[in-house]
Design a protein around this motif. Structure first.
Motif, mmCIF file in Angstrom:
data_model
loop_
_atom_site.group_PDB
_atom_site.id
_atom_site.type_symbol
_atom_site.label_atom_id
_atom_site.label_comp_id
_atom_site.label_asym_id
_atom_site.label_seq_id
_atom_site.Cartn_x
_atom_site.Cartn_y
_atom_site.Cartn_z
ATOM 1 N N VAL A 157 -33.452 23.365 10.385
ATOM 2 C CA VAL A 157 -32.021 23.471 10.072
ATOM 3 C C VAL A 157 -31.521 22.149 9.504
ATOM 4 O O VAL A 157 -32.128 21.103 9.694
ATOM 5 C CB VAL A 157 -31.182 23.885 11.302
ATOM 6 N N GLU A 158 -30.406 22.242 8.802
ATOM 7 C CA GLU A 158 -29.914 21.090 8.055
ATOM 8 C C GLU A 158 -28.826 20.370 8.865
ATOM 9 O O GLU A 158 -27.961 21.024 9.465
ATOM 10 C CB GLU A 158 -29.386 21.617 6.714
ATOM 11 N N GLU A 166 -26.147 18.435 8.191
ATOM 12 C CA GLU A 166 -24.711 18.545 7.901
ATOM 13 C C GLU A 166 -24.152 19.857 8.448
ATOM 14 O O GLU A 166 -23.038 19.909 8.943
ATOM 15 C CB GLU A 166 -24.465 18.423 6.387
ATOM 16 N N ALA A 167 -24.949 20.935 8.350
ATOM 17 C CA ALA A 167 -24.509 22.230 8.875
ATOM 18 C C ALA A 167 -24.330 22.145 10.392
ATOM 19 O O ALA A 167 -23.344 22.657 10.940
ATOM 20 C CB ALA A 167 -25.507 23.322 8.510
ATOM 21 N N ILE A 197 -21.057 20.082 11.062
ATOM 22 C CA ILE A 197 -19.810 20.803 10.796
ATOM 23 C C ILE A 197 -19.600 21.893 11.857
ATOM 24 O O ILE A 197 -18.507 22.069 12.382
ATOM 25 C CB ILE A 197 -19.809 21.429 9.381
ATOM 26 N N ASP A 198 -20.679 22.599 12.180
ATOM 27 C CA ASP A 198 -20.581 23.642 13.200
ATOM 28 C C ASP A 198 -20.124 23.051 14.537
ATOM 29 O O ASP A 198 -19.225 23.578 15.185
ATOM 30 C CB ASP A 198 -21.943 24.335 13.359
ATOM 31 N N CYS A 244 -27.158 15.873 2.528
ATOM 32 C CA CYS A 244 -25.981 16.690 2.248
ATOM 33 C C CYS A 244 -24.694 16.060 2.739
ATOM 34 O O CYS A 244 -23.615 16.475 2.368
ATOM 35 C CB CYS A 244 -26.127 18.055 2.905
ATOM 36 N N SER A 245 -24.803 15.067 3.621
ATOM 37 C CA SER A 245 -23.593 14.451 4.145
ATOM 38 C C SER A 245 -23.225 13.216 3.337
ATOM 39 O O SER A 245 -22.185 12.621 3.535
ATOM 40 C CB SER A 245 -23.801 14.060 5.602
ATOM 41 N N ASN A 274 -33.680 15.796 6.461
ATOM 42 C CA ASN A 274 -32.304 16.295 6.425
ATOM 43 C C ASN A 274 -31.929 17.080 7.673
ATOM 44 O O ASN A 274 -30.963 17.821 7.673
ATOM 45 C CB ASN A 274 -32.108 17.163 5.182
ATOM 46 N N SER A 275 -32.713 16.930 8.718
ATOM 47 C CA SER A 275 -32.498 17.758 9.903
ATOM 48 C C SER A 275 -32.147 16.943 11.139
ATOM 49 O O SER A 275 -32.463 17.337 12.252
ATOM 50 C CB SER A 275 -33.751 18.598 10.183
ATOM 51 N N LEU A 288 -28.095 28.716 13.407
ATOM 52 C CA LEU A 288 -28.569 28.317 12.083
ATOM 53 C C LEU A 288 -30.049 28.659 11.876
ATOM 54 O O LEU A 288 -30.469 28.991 10.771
ATOM 55 C CB LEU A 288 -28.328 26.818 11.855
#
Lengths: 147, 385
Positions: free
Chosen positions: B302-303, B305-306, B309-310, B324-325, B346-347, B376
């Motif tokens: 999983v990423e 940034e997701a 945000i979650d 991504c951030s 990225n995780s 996710l």
């Protein structure tokens, strides 16, 4: 760095539409972004030239998930020919804007869709050819029998 | 529930600190450089702060220079020492996991004709002395290695590295921003020539930091003007800020041992809980040589940034080094430097605990992270890497 997502983007991220796998899709595409490392998988089901169903999987950020989600919502039921012209700008507009560095997420979603349509067309093409070959075979057989 | 686990980014100002700062805004507001009594009284306060800070840090008070931030202190010390000591040599070494303000300062020196070497870190996030030995030479003016890394919290053996630098007559700077109050900082014992701190990382206000510079070493000033700080750093003394930083530093070290024990217990509770609930996760960097408030975790498939945000919509505030951030879409250079594979870059999520963190908050975090990562992962196209 501050990220300003719209409420709609967050809604799609928290409650994505059309998410999940699809068995025996008519079209499939896997697309990755070399820059940020994100990945999307798209699955299409086509009936009579229309996108009957669409599903996606995501390894990506909130906007990656949200852009794919809203796109699938928009193209579901659309004619394949129209979906081919679907523009990433529609996603951005529909979400009420995206942070500048996240625009590429919407572009990637559309690229994934196009790739899945190509995959579908390739299969259709092969299916057609196969059907034609079989027709020809049948016809030849009939000719032979008549002789 | 609101859970703040981003204390490595900034901390809440301690109410006791705020209280001692307030009079310097609108009651004792004289300029410490003025020669009337309102000014002189504040100059005495300034001197008092300088001495208190020096005492806590085991330093000569003449070496304490108040700045606007650690970014300014790092810029001043790195560029200033190198530029002022050009005769000694043209070579500067920094570690591969430095803060951007150190990296950019070194890059600036490179543009000015200095040679800059980057000393690598091992997979634990530690600089090995043998690696520094390979790079250092008689022309090395300055070595800069951070005491505690901001992303993975790893602790460097600064005094060992200093010993090596001394052999070459090389000056040593350390960015100690993330070290307070987890490590005792004794500048004399460490042997460093220069050190940087920032008040807002330990319960002080934003907008104030300090540079320590060995009084026997000269550095070209970055900000010139009215001759404050003996000409080393111009600009009206930020008295409320300096008073606040001094108070925060005093409190941080007075309450250190109790706090360090408590926060370590909470950090370990967080890791144990996550490990129990989620497969395919790992700690980035050494868990042993790490400050007790930091936990940097890689959540496979999983990423980051997701996740961030979650979690923020669940009231939990953390940070990530995911591409991504970042505005430049580049993943954390620190995680790349410890050799994390690109599939994992990225995780990651950094949890940085603080004084206010409670057991209830940690338990809530474990529950929510499990939920978030679970959600996710359900629709991740990546499952085994």
């Amino acid at each position: 760095m501050a990220l300003k997502y719209t409420k709609k983007t967050i809604d799609h991220f928290l409650h994505p539409k059309n998410i999940g796998k699809m068995d025996r899709p008519d079209g499939f595409a896997e697309i990755g972004n070399m820059v940020c490392g994100d990945q999307l998988n798209f699955y299409l089901k086509v009936d009579k030239g229309k996108i009957k169903d669409v599903k996606f999987l995501s390894f990506g950020c909130a906007s990656n998930i949200a852009t794919a989600s809203i796109m699938t919502e928009k193209i579901k039921g659309m004619k394949v020919e129209d979906a081919k012209n679907f523009k990433w700008k529609e996603i951005v507009e529909d979400l009420g804007g995206l942070p500048q560095q996240k625009i590429h997420c919407s572009i990637m979603a559309v690229e994934g869709l196009q790739k899945a349509i190509k995959d579908y067309e390739k299969h259709i093409d092969e299916k057609l050819k196969k059907e034609v070959r079989e027709e020809v075979k049948k016809a030849k057989k009939i000719v032979v029998e008549k002789k | 529930m609101k859970v703040y686990l981003d204390n490595a980014a900034t901390t809440k100002v301690d109410p006791r600190v705020l209280k001692v700062m307030l009079p310097y805004f609108s009651v004792n507001y004289g300029n410490a450089s003025s020669i009337h009594t309102m000014g002189q009284e504040n100059f005495n306060v300034l001197t008092d702060c300088r001495e208190k800070v020096a005492k806590i840090l085991g330093a000569d008070s003449r070496g304490i220079i108040f700045t606007s931030s650690a970014t300014e202190a790092n810029n001043y010390l790195i560029k200033g020492i190198a530029r002022a000591n050009r005769k000694k040599g043209d070579h500067v070494i920094i570690s591969a996991i430095e803060h951007p303000c150190v990296r950019e300062s070194a890059r600036q020196l490179e543009k000015e004709g200095f040679r800059v070497s980057i000393v690598p870190v091992n997979y634990e996030g530690l600089v090995e002395i043998s690696e520094l030995e390979k790079l250092i030479d008689k022309k090395t003016v300055l070595v800069s290695v951070m005491m505690v890394n901001n992303e993975i919290g790893t602790i460097q053996n600064i005094s060992e590295l200093v010993k090596l630098a001394k052999k070459y007559g090389t000056y040593f700077h350390t960015d100690a921003v993330q070290a307070v109050p987890y490590l005792k900082i004794d500048i004399k014992e460490l042997g460093v020539d220069a050190l940087s701190l920032s008040a807002h990382k330990f319960g002080g206000p934003k907008g104030v930091g300090l540079a320590y510079l060995n009084p026997a070493v000269y550095a070209e000033p970055l900000i010139i003007g009215g001759g404050q700080e003996e000409g080393k750093r111009a600009g009206t003394y930020n008295l409320p800020g300096i008073v606040g930083m001094t108070s925060a530093l005093e409190i941080a070290y007075k309450e250190r041992s109790e706090y360090v024990k408590r926060v370590k217990k909470l950090r370990d509770r967080l890791w144990d809980g996550l490990k129990k609930n989620l497969p395919d996760i790992q700690v980035n960097g050494s868990i042993k040589e790490r400050v007790p408030a930091n936990l940097n975790v890689m959540f496979g498939y999983v990423e980051g940034e997701a996740i961030l945000i979650d979690l923020s919509y669940k009231g939990i505030f953390v940070s990530t080094g995911s591409a991504c951030s970042a505005t430049n879409l580049k993943a954390s250079s620190v995680l790349a430097a410890i050799g994390l594979s690109k599939h994992f870059l990225n995780s990651n999520i950094r949890f940085s605990l603080g004084k206010e963190t409670t057991e209830k908050e940690i338990d809530y975090t474990i529950k929510m992270v499990t939920e978030t990562v679970g959600r996710l992962r359900e629709f991740s196209p990546v499952s085994k890497l």
